[in-house]
Design an enzyme around this catalytic site. Sequence first.
Site, PDB file in Angstrom:
ATOM      1  N   LYS A  70       0.799  -1.231   0.000  1.00 34.06           N
ATOM      2  CA  LYS A  70       0.000   0.000   0.000  1.00 34.06           C
ATOM      3  C   LYS A  70       0.833   1.284   0.000  1.00 34.06           C
ATOM      4  CE  LYS A  70      -4.357  -1.450   1.988  1.00 34.06           C
ATOM      5  NZ  LYS A  70      -5.358  -1.074   2.998  1.00 34.06           N
ATOM      6  N   ASP A 107     -10.542   2.895   1.803  1.00 33.47           N
ATOM      7  CA  ASP A 107     -10.768   2.278   3.119  1.00 33.47           C
ATOM      8  C   ASP A 107     -11.642   3.171   4.004  1.00 33.47           C
ATOM      9  OD1 ASP A 107      -9.149   0.233   2.271  1.00 33.47           O
ATOM     10  OD2 ASP A 107      -7.390   0.870   3.412  1.00 33.47           O
TER      11      ASP A 107
END
Length: 283
Positions: A70, A107
């Site tokens: 990420k 997210d």
Amino acid sequence: MTDQRYHLIGVMGWPVMHSRSPLMHNYWFDQTGLPGKYVHLPLPSERLPDALRALPALNFAGCNLTIPHKLQAMEIVDEVDPVARKIGAISCVVVREDGSLWGTNNDWLGFLGNLKQSVPDWQAKTGPATVIGAGGGSRAICHALISEGVEEIRLVNRTAGKAEALVADIGGPITVLPWHARHDALNGTATVVNTTSLGMVGQPPLDLDLSALSPDAVVADIIYTPLETDLVTRAKARGNRAFGGLGMLLHQGPPAWKLWFNLNPMVTTELRNLMEASILGDA
Ligand code: ATR
């Protein structure tokens, strides 16, 4: 179906074969009738640059990224969305018309989608939030809460420096408190979120005394293995509304589909049951 209309997406990670994302996205391929497939893409960090660069040639619409990619992806994609930069992680890559790569983070939208589905009358202005942990998950949650208008976040982390770095990047009304202050921080709190790995399968439970917490407070955990952590079980037992992290995973999917395919798939009870059965099957 013509070959050009076959839509590919996947999740890059290492390890990644445990990921339930293919189950979820392939459910939506079935539901929407869009021809395509979502696949596991296991690859170590050294192959991430080539793998991302190969997406346009392979006709992928984009991909999701999980541990450990990420952060590294921010250096590889052509453009990073300001929200992803603030959170410090890319969870979703979009291949644009011209073949360039755009990285974003859904997210935080997953957390909000789950919160609003689980507690429809949740209001940001009801009172302060307490967020436990200061990793990547916490950054997404703090951004989500601030974007909704929460006026005070009490951020508790074992390592104070990590919490301070989060505040420097995210900004907003966040007060950093020492780890030992986590129990008292619940006094007057309207929303509590555990973003640490404590409570996950194989980890000790989160040691958090809930006595000071109002029965009206909402308790959330971002962990979904187990489906219900000790924290969520204890909160429910004392009458608080509480939920685990599976919904956060489910709800970051539709924003990605909007970006990849301009579609809005539904987080249905059937999908949730499928995902729960798959996780329970591993227990
Ligand atoms: P993620 O990106 O998934 O949020 P992370 O960046 O590894 O994961 O963050 C994990 C969080 O869990 C951190 O807040 C970590 O605290 P530290 O910053 O002090 O490392 C917290 N955490 C993990 N194990 C912990 C433990 N035994 N006690 C307290 N906090 C813990």
